[in-house]
Each structure stands twice: as C-alpha cells, then as structure tokens.
Scaffold this motif. Structure first.
Motif, mmCIF file in Angstrom:
data_model
loop_
_atom_site.group_PDB
_atom_site.id
_atom_site.type_symbol
_atom_site.label_atom_id
_atom_site.label_comp_id
_atom_site.label_asym_id
_atom_site.label_seq_id
_atom_site.Cartn_x
_atom_site.Cartn_y
_atom_site.Cartn_z
ATOM 1 N N GLY B 60 0.787 -1.222 0.000
ATOM 2 C CA GLY B 60 0.000 0.000 0.000
ATOM 3 C C GLY B 60 0.819 1.271 0.000
ATOM 4 O O GLY B 60 0.278 2.359 0.011
ATOM 5 N N ASP B 61 2.149 1.185 -0.001
ATOM 6 C CA ASP B 61 3.004 2.351 -0.196
ATOM 7 C C ASP B 61 2.750 3.456 0.834
ATOM 8 O O ASP B 61 2.746 4.628 0.503
ATOM 9 N N VAL B 62 2.502 3.074 2.067
ATOM 10 C CA VAL B 62 2.360 4.103 3.102
ATOM 11 C C VAL B 62 3.533 4.045 4.066
ATOM 12 O O VAL B 62 4.129 5.051 4.410
ATOM 13 N N PHE B 63 3.881 2.840 4.448
ATOM 14 C CA PHE B 63 4.885 2.658 5.492
ATOM 15 C C PHE B 63 6.252 2.435 4.858
ATOM 16 O O PHE B 63 6.398 1.623 3.955
ATOM 17 N N PRO B 255 12.828 -3.023 -1.298
ATOM 18 C CA PRO B 255 12.420 -1.926 -2.204
ATOM 19 C C PRO B 255 11.650 -0.834 -1.487
ATOM 20 O O PRO B 255 11.770 0.342 -1.822
ATOM 21 N N SER B 256 10.899 -1.214 -0.442
ATOM 22 C CA SER B 256 10.004 -0.252 0.167
ATOM 23 C C SER B 256 10.738 0.726 1.071
ATOM 24 O O SER B 256 10.285 1.849 1.262
ATOM 25 N N VAL B 257 11.861 0.304 1.628
ATOM 26 C CA VAL B 257 12.630 1.217 2.471
ATOM 27 C C VAL B 257 13.773 1.832 1.680
ATOM 28 O O VAL B 257 13.856 3.047 1.503
ATOM 29 N N TYR B 258 14.644 0.969 1.159
ATOM 30 C CA TYR B 258 15.858 1.500 0.532
ATOM 31 C C TYR B 258 15.578 1.995 -0.878
ATOM 32 O O TYR B 258 16.123 3.014 -1.303
ATOM 33 N N VAL B 264 13.456 8.146 -4.556
ATOM 34 C CA VAL B 264 12.695 9.360 -4.239
ATOM 35 C C VAL B 264 11.360 9.454 -4.991
ATOM 36 O O VAL B 264 11.137 10.390 -5.758
ATOM 37 N N PRO B 265 10.467 8.481 -4.808
ATOM 38 C CA PRO B 265 9.190 8.592 -5.519
ATOM 39 C C PRO B 265 8.224 9.581 -4.874
ATOM 40 O O PRO B 265 7.326 10.083 -5.533
#
Lengths: 650, 436
Positions: B60-63, B255-258, B264-265
């Motif tokens: 979900g690209d929030v956390f 991918p979600s953290v680093y 920088v999306p």
C-alpha cells in the motif's frame, strides 16, 4: 599560500568578527574563484563595506526610513501603478447577453420578505423555504447557536441562535462538481430586504436558464458573519471556533467563487466592492476586474472604499484622493477583520467579494433590474471558469478600481524599513565582536558571557509571560471584574486588557537584575541584538501574510528599535516609546481611519470607538479566528517590552 | 556536572511532556518540515495496523520504516511518547560522554605538542585551556536537548529521533575506541537510513588513530584494520537484514525502504532539495539526475577524508553528518539538530568564522518563514510552491555556508598552529592571506 601585497595591521581573527584580515589560500577553490566570490571572501573589500556600514549606520537608517515612507506614498501615484486587466482567459470578454428582466418583481418579493421578517421578528425561515421551493430550488436549512465569549455591544448580541436557509440550483449541463455562491444577509431592521428580494428574483430567473455548468447556491444567512461562519464550517466539515451547528443536509460541488450582496434601497447611485477579508486576505484580483468590467459595460457607477476614481491624477487633489483610497484599503486590511460577509470564504480558498449598493444624493440612479443584470453577467462569466481563479494577483493594493499595486511594487517599501533593523543588528554585532582590549584572551570572554545568557533570557521570558497574560486574562477574568467593579462584561474585558498592557510597562524592566545582578554594557547590546532580530523576523512574517499590518507596525516599531539604548534621555525617550507602542498605534489608527472616512470624531467619541475596536478585535479572534489580537498580545507587545526594558537597563 | 546534566534532562523532558499534552502535538506532527514520509508517526501507526491484520506493512506504499522499527513499536506503541523522550535523552547523554572523552584526548594531545614545543611561539592564544573546555560537553547536550528542532521532532514522534540516538551511540562507541560496538551501531544506523554509510570512513580513521595504526594505504596493517572493520560492519549488516527477513517473512522491505530512499518517488515538499527539482523535471532525465543527486551525498567523503586524514576524525564525522542532513533525500529538522549539537565542540574556531552572523540570521529567518509560506501556499492559496522552495533553497545554502565556514575555520587554525599566528611577509611587514 598566497600572500597579497596589501599591508594590514589587524590582529588575525577576533572572535567572530567580520573583518578578518588573514585568509589562507586553500585547495578548496581553484585559482580565480576568490575574485569572483567578492564580498564573502575578499577580506579587504569586506572590511571596507563593514566599516562603511557601521560608520554611516545612523544616516543610512534615517535615509532608509525616509525612502521607505516615500516609496509607500509614491505607490498611489498613477504612473507608478499598473492598470488592471483580466488575466483569466475564461472570463476574457464581457460578451454575455444579460437579460434579467424582473427587477420590479424582485423588489416586490423583497417587500414581502420584509413583512414576514417583521411578523416573525427575525428570519422568516418557513416563508423563505416555501418561496425558494416555489422557484424550483433544492432548499435546506441549517440551525446554529453560539455563545459569545462576552457580549458584543455594537451589535447587541450575546447568545446567538439562528438559521441559515439555502437553495441549490443544480447545474443542468455538468456533473455538479463545482459550485458558485450568491449570498445575502438577513439583517435586523429594514436593511438588506432588497438584497434578499433580488437574490430570490435571480434564483427564479437562473432556474429557467440552461447554460449553468456549476451548481449555484443561494444563501440567506442570519446574524451576518456568525451565520456565514456556521454555514461554511458545515459545508467543509470543519470546526475551528467551537460553534454549534447542525450538519448540512445538502451540498453542491466545491465552491469556486462567491458573491455577497448588500442592498438596502430600491434604487442605487453606485455599487461598491469590498475585498478585504479575514486576516487581510484578498480575493484574486480577477474578481475585482470582473466587477469593474461589467460596471463599465452596463454603465453603473462603481467605487472601491466608497470612492469614485478620478481622472486628474496629475493634480494634487487627484493624487491625495488616490492616496486616501489606498490608505483606507491599508487600514481595513491591517485590521484583519472581514469587512463583509465574503471575508470568511477566503479562508477556504474561495474567491469572494461583497457588492454593496449605495444610495447617495447623486442625480443619476440605477434600478434593481440593472443590478440584477450585472450580477447575471458576473455569474455567467464565473460559470465559464475552467479552473479556480489563480491567474491574477493575490497580493495587491488598489488606489482606484482601475489601478493596482502588486506585491513586487509595495514590498520594497517594507523592505527598506526592515533593512534598518538588519543594519542595526549588524552594527550591534560588530560592536559585540570587537570588545575592549582587556577581553582579548578566551578566558575573559567566557566568564563575561555566562551571566549574559541569563540577563537576556529573563526579560525575554517575563515579557512573553506578560504577553500571555494579556492574551488569556481579559476573557477569563470578566466575571470577577464584573462582580467587583461597576462595569459591563465588555467593558471589563477591554479595561482588563488595557490594565494588563499598562501594568506590563511597570513590570519587566530591571527584572533581569533579580537573577543576574547588575546589567553590563554587553548585556543590553546582546538583548537589543536579540530583540532587533526578533522584531525583524516577526515583521517580515507578518508582512508576508498581511502587508498592511506589517507595514503599519514597522512604521512605528522600527524607529523604536533603531534608537533605543540605555544612554538616551530617559523621560523623553519613554514618552516617545509609549507613543510608538502598539496600543497607541491602534489609537492613532482609529482617529486616522475616521478622518479618512470623512467622519472625524471628537476625542471623547474617539476614545469610546477605540474601546469598542479593542473589544471587536478580541471578538473577531474568538468568533472567526482572526490572528491580529494574538499576534499583538503574544508577539508584538512582548517584543516592544524588550525595547522598553533596554531603555531602563541598569 | 552530572547534576547540571540531570537538571537539563529534567527540563528537556518537562518541555516535551508539556507539549505532548498540549494541542500543539497534532499540529506539529503534520508539519512537513518535521516529519518525512519515512519518519512520520502516522505512517508507523498505519504499518502497525497492517501488521496486526496479518498483511505486510509495506503493502500500500504508506509505510517506509524498517522492520526493526515496526517490531519495536509493536511492543512499545503504548509507550511511544516515553520511547521518543528516552531516545532524545540517550542521544544527549551519549553525545555528552563522547564529547567529554574527545575533549580529554584533544587536551592530552595538545599537552604533548606543547611539551614537545611543536607550536610556534605566538600561537599561545590558540591553545585551548581546560576551563574553556569544561562546559563544552554540557553545552553539546544542551544544544541537542533544548534545540527547538529536536523538540519539534520529538513531539511529532518522528522516528528521526531514534536514528539520531543510534548515530550518537555510534559516535560514543567510536570515541571510546570499541571497534565491535562501533561497527554494530554504524550498521544499525545504515540499516535505518543508508546514508550513515559514509560515516564508515571517519570511524575507521578515528579507530586507526586511536590504536596507532598508520593511516597509510601502503602498509599491511592499514588494510588489515580496514578488512577487520568492514567484516564486522558488513557481517552485522548481514545479520540484521536477515533478521528483518525472518521477522517479516518476505523481502518486501528492501524496495520499500531502501528503494524509497534512493529513488525518491514521494515528492511531498520538505526542507530538502529533491522534491521541487524532481517535480519540475522531465521524466526521461529523472534517472540521470537521481544518480547525480544521490552520488552527491556520498561523494564528499573522498575529498574530506583526504583533507582531514591527519586531523581529528570527529571533525570529519561532524562534516559528514552535516552533508548527509543537507543532501539526503528526505531531510527533516531532526537531522539538522544532530549536527548542530556538535557546534559547541568547535567553539575554539569562532574567532576564524567569517559568516556566522549572516548565516545564523538566515537560518533563523528561514525557520520562521517555512510555516508562513506553507500557510500562504496551501491554505490561503495566494502564494505557490516557488515561494516555499525559495526558502528551502535559502535554508540549505545557509547550512552549506555554515558548514564550509567551520571547515575553513578549522583548516585555518591548523595552518596557524604550524605557521604561526602573526604571519610576516618576507620584508617583515604583516601579511594578509587571501583565498585564491
């Protein structure tokens, strides 16, 4: 290392001073970079500039002040201003055929409304609902109640209960995602009946048109701004001021623009547009342009600040007319209060203005049909909008309806005043950085500066506590004050505020001595440096949000900040300081405003007016969230107290 | 000293606790200057909710925080306020102890140099006295705990405070000379936000100086030490990444953290330089400029290491921290606060600073203007993003000027310590040095 040819006698690097003589060449920058970096790296030029600025500090400051005031006065001179022009292409031409025919019928409706209003003794909700429904609108009501923090003596209200009635005309041609608002206040007495009549007439007429692409909301709000606040909060699901209102049953799309109508006579001589909203916010200039364009087209006299524009800008009287118009706008904007029902829309990013019909003794009269046609034209144009109004200016001053001054032209006037503060700060810094010879070694410096922190912190904290008291106590202590003194609640609030303000003058000076003993020469310089920078940041931020307020405050506070030291003659300076304090600024502003409105008052009346202005300012804060009162109480007044403190530094 | 430190801690905790209880906390937690998409507490809560539902928190690209953080707060979520206050206190105490130790070493080294008569005779006034150094550790702790930036960051419950705690523990262990712990804390810091990777160089430099390993690439001992340190560092990094994998059961977090940090999306405005630039850019230049911007953060390590390899490595650490906090992709004021805390350590450089007045005025004004221009842009709608970015730009230029000014002052003091304070020209008259 490159050793230059110039001879220097200075000791390398006194702590933090600007004029370091020696600068080693480093591998950080390539050859030639030093030349380009100019001021920042060339020690000689740098020192020349610094010494020039410190030596000529006072004359430069005086010059800047003079230049700032002149620049500001020059803004109203027509050749220096820009002509207004429509920036928004969607509203580009006035090629709309206005056909609103039924002015007489609108007046008849207005009379009927007045009769019902009289019968009910307030807002005739049932009649309005029925009438709006008969005109084919979706009608809803919203009830609200609000207890004021203390009674409003100007409008004689304390516990306010009321109902807003609004009807939505659904857009036949678009998916109903956007809306326009036409509102008319239901005022007590005989006022604004014609406005409501015209509103209903326009609703009836608009219903039969097919080209509306935006919902049009016709709103009759009770208790002017309080009702408007309740309706807007209900519409946007926010509650910023703790008011009770019932949720809205129906709503249109997001509101793009709003017009508020005030009309109290059957015929008018001119239409006035009011732009100043909450916290000095202004609608996009295109809205004023639109009004001006339609007035020109239809041939209605139009005014701003109730003043016609004149063509003789090159004569003295023409220029002074423009200056007065602009000054009126500046005073109104600086007050930070909404000057019409439109003022609260601006907070929600909705461009809005109030249009007010004026009936004076002029020969040439305009009837309501013409006003209706004008409004029809404006709504047709607003209906064409493809996006929010954003093309034109948001920051402007208007010396006349056809000319404006944009932010780029008026900011230098403020900038010139703010530069004085920076120059003063620079001067103090240089003085602090080059102390007398004895404190050459580091040990001496440390010992000397450690009480400095305390002697700066104490006045800062105490001034701000005084400010906090000025903000909190007046409304909290009204019951106690009413019990013990023969005053009404409103008087109690205002007089408490004045009492705390005056007590503040006695309190903070010399308080630093409690903790840190005798104040030193360095001590007041540090305090003044802090105070000057604080004032500069404060005024800068204020001027960005509300230029007029920032400029008026700068006009009075900058001289204070520039000249105060403990060594100037005490009594005389104290008087000057008090006269230039925020409270007196407000007092002068009241008289000046009355003078500009051509309603000069005696000192007695002026004083009463002053008291009522203070109570209105406090009410504006609690009712609508105006920021002027907290700004003055929590920031400006403490900052001024710091200068007061410096004057009595011992 | 301990008493004043505890008093300071009590004051700091009281301020924070009072702010937590006031209505301001919610307002502050929404400020873009204080929280970034990575560090926002709101997002951590969201991640926790997803985790409790048995969904991957990264869906979900929030956390975007690391798995360790979410598992930490899985247990501590009810004590979040205390955790964040504790993190600030740990940071301050660690910095206090680190700086105290560092000052002792500096003083010892200076004493040796003075006894060996290595300084020119006219440099006596440049030599630091114990009295002036006595209060520096306390000042460092004060600069961190009472800095409004830190307070805001703590009250917003920005996880940046935890990162700062880890970095300060790394500084402490490094200065104490504990190689293993230093590597472990550095690995934790890297794991949290990648950029502390560049602190590897100053850490190794410092530890080598500490253990008298020659800093010379031609010597075997040098390389042996580097290999040792890197082994410990990479080893613990490997362990911690694997641990995250086993906790989470998937590699989602990489991918979600680093990926999120590096590519920088999220272009939400912040005090950094990335958002406006990448929002304005044509899409096909994006990759190129992304590489340029990211390499920029890491690149300064090389010249700084070369220039400062003989100096105290703590100064290098300070420079690196500043560079990271200026150029990282999602900076917040909490990052700035960490390197600002080091300023009292360099108080002996004040006489050589040139722009400190200008820079501090600009920093002050910018800090006040951030919320004002944000209000004008977002709420009033009368200003636009250019206004806000202009202030961001000014803020960063001021920071860069501040750091380069300290760098210049440091080099200049070193120069005077070898060449003498009062430079003479060949003909005996006093000379001016010019930067060319």
């Amino acid at each position: 290392m490159v050793i230059s040819q110039t001879q220097k006698r200075t000791k390398p690097g006194d702590s933090g001073s600007f004029d370091n003589a020696a600068t080693p060449a480093m591998n950080v920058s390539g050859p030639g970079v030093g030349n380009k970096m100019g001021l920042l790296s060339d020690p000689n030029r740098r020192r020349a500039l610094i010494s020039l600025l410190t030596r000529l500090n006072a004359p430069i400051c005086a010059l800047c002040y003079f230049a700032g005031v002149c620049w500001f006065m020059g803004l109203a001179f027509e050749p220096f201003t820009l002509r207004t022009y429509m920036s928004e292409n969607a509203m580009g031409s006035t090629m709309v055929e206005e056909r609103f025919p039924s002015g007489e019928r609108a007046l008849a409706t207005g009379k009927e409304f007045a009769a019902h209003k009289k019968k009910v003794g307030g807002m005739p909700v049932d009649w309005l609902v029925k009438t709006m429904q008969a005109r084919g609108l979706e009608v809803f009501t919203q009830s609200f109640s609000r207890t004021l923090p203390f009674p409003d003596e100007n409008k004689e209200r304390y516990i306010v209960k009321g109902t807003n009635v609004y009807g939505i005309l659904r857009a036949p041609r678009a998916p109903r995602t956007e809306a326009l608002v036409l509102s008319a206040p239901c005022s007590p007495g005989e006022n604004n009946n014609q406005a409501v009549g015209l509103l209903l007439g326009l609703a009836h007429y608009f219903r039969s048109q097919v080209f509306w692409a935006k919902d049009i909301i016709f709103l009759v709000n009770e208790h002017d701004l309080i009702g408007m606040q309740a309706w807007l909060e209900g519409y946007h699901h926010t509650n910023t001021t703790g008011m009770d209102w019932s949720p809205l049953q129906g709503r249109g799309g997001s509101i793009q623009a709003a017009l508020s109508l005030e009309l109290s006579s059957d015929v008018i001589t001119s239409l006035d547009i009011i732009l100043e909203g909450l916290n000095g916010q202004l609608p996009n200039l295109d809205l004023a342009n639109l009004f001006y364009a339609f007035c020109q087209k239809i041939g209605v006299l139009c005014t701003i600040q109730g003043r016609l524009q004149r063509n003789d800008w090159d004569s003295v009287s023409g220029y002074s007319h423009a200056v007065q118009t602009m000054m009126l706008m500046v005073m109104k904007q600086a007050s930070g209060r909404p000057w019409g029902d439109h003022g609260l829309f601006l907070r929600y990013h909705i461009e809005a203005a109030t249009i007010k019909g004026i009936n004076s003794f002029r020969q040439y009269k305009t009837d309501v049909t013409t006003v209706g046609r004008l409004l029809e034209g404006m709504f047709r144009k607003l209906n064409n909008l493809l996006e929010r109004l954003h093309q034109s200016y948001f920051f402007y001053l208007m010396p006349s309806l056809s000319h404006f001054v944009s932010i780029g032209y008026y900011m230098p006037a403020f900038g010139l005043l703010a530069v004085i503060l920076l120059l003063r700060a620079l001067g103090l810094w240089v003085q602090l950085a080059s102390p007398p010879v004895r404190a050459a070694d580091g040990v001496g410096d440390i010992v000397q500066s450690s009480p400095g922190v305390l002697s700066v912190l104490t006045p800062l904290v105490i001034s701000h506590l005084t400010g906090a008291a000025l903000y909190i106590l007046p409304t909290r202590f009204q019951e106690i004050a009413v019990e013990h003194f023969p005053v009404s609640e409103t008087e109690a609030v205002v007089l408490t505020a004045i009492a705390i303000y005056t007590a503040g003058l006695a309190l903070p000076h010399n308080t630093h001595r409690l903790l840190s003993g005798e104040g030193t020469e360095q001590g007041w310089r540090v305090l003044k440096l802090v105070a000057v920078l604080y004032l500069a940041v404060l005024l800068g931020c204020t001027a960005l949000i509300n230029f007029s307020l920032g400029f008026i405050l700068a006009l009075t506070l900058v001289p204070v900040a520039a000249f105060v030291t403990p060594h100037v003659p005490k009594t005389l300076s104290a008087i000057v300081l008090v006269i230039l304090s925020p409270a007196f600024t407000l007092l002068f502003s009241v008289f000046f405003f009355q003078e500009l409105e051509e309603m000069p008052v005696s000192f007695q009346d002026g004083w009463l007016l002053y008291l009522s202005v203070i109570s209105q300012g406090i009410l504006d804060h609690y009712l609508y969230g105006s920021l002027v009162y907290p700004l003055i109480a929590l920031m400006i007044f403490p900052c001024w107290l710091l200068f007061w403190n410096i004057l009595f530094w011992k | 000293m301990a008493a004043s430190l505890s008093l300071l801690v009590i004051v700091a905790v009281t301020i924070r606790a009072a702010l937590f209880r006031s209505g301001l906390a919610e307002l502050i937690a929404e400020r873009v200057e204080v929280v970034s998409p990575i560090t926002a507490w709101k997002r951590v809560i969201e991640g926790l909710a997803l985790l409790d539902l048995g969904v991957s928190p990264y869906s979900g690209d929030v956390f975007h925080e690391t798995p360790l953080i979410i598992y930490l707060f899985h247990f501590l979520v009810d004590y979040a306020e205390i955790t964040f206050m504790l993190a600030d206190v740990i940071t301050a105490v660690a910095l206090y102890m680190a700086v105290k130790d560092f000052n002792k070493q500096v003083f010892r080294k200076q004493k040796f140099s003075v006894e060996a008569e290595r300084y020119p005779a006219d440099c006596l006034e440049l030599i630091r006295s114990p009295t002036e150094m006595f209060y520096i550790p306390l000042k460092v702790a004060m600069f961190y705990l009472l800095n409004p930036f830190t307070i805001l960051s703590c009250v917003a419950k920005s996880t940046c405070g935890l990162n700062n705690a880890v970095i300060s523990l790394f500084v402490l262990t490094t200065i104490k000379g504990n190689v293993l712990l230093s590597a472990i804390f550095l690995c934790l810091a890297t794991y949290q936000s990648i950029y502390p990777l560049t602190l590897c160089a100053p850490a190794m430099l410092y530890l080598m100086q500490h253990q008298y390993v020659p800093v010379n690439p031609r010597r075997v001992a040098f390389w042996w030490f580097v290999v040792q340190y890197l082994f410990m560092y990479l080893g613990s990094l490997f362990v911690i990444v694997c641990l995250s994998f086993f906790l989470l059961g998937s590699w989602d977090f990489l991918p979600s953290v680093y990926g999120f940090i590096l590519s920088v999306p999220d272009l939400t405005p912040n005090i950094g330089l990335f958002w406006y630039f990448f929002a304005e850019m044509f899409e096909h230049f994006r990759l190129f400029f992304l590489c340029v911007f990211q390499i920029n953060v890491f690149f300064y390590t090389v010249p700084l290491c070369i220039k400062l390899k003989s100096g105290p490595a703590v100064f290098l650490m300070f420079m690196q921290l500043a560079v990271i906090s200026i150029f990282k992709s999602y900076p917040t004021v909490g990052d700035t606060a960490l390197y600002l805390a080091f300023l009292p350590v360099w108080s002996h450089l004040h006489r050589f600073l040139r722009n400190i007045f200008l820079v501090s005025c600009v920093l002050l004004a910018c800090s006040a203007l951030f919320p004002v221009l944000w209000h004008l842009w977002i709420y009033a709608g009368s200003a636009n993003s250019n206004f806000y970015y202009a202030i961001t730009l000014l803020f960063n230029v001021a920071q860069i000027l501040l750091v380069s000014d300290y760098f210049y002052a440091f080099l200049r003091r070193e120069h005077h310590l070898t060449a003498g304070l009062y430079l003479k020209k060949k003909d005996g008259s006093e000379a001016t040095l010019v930067l060319k």
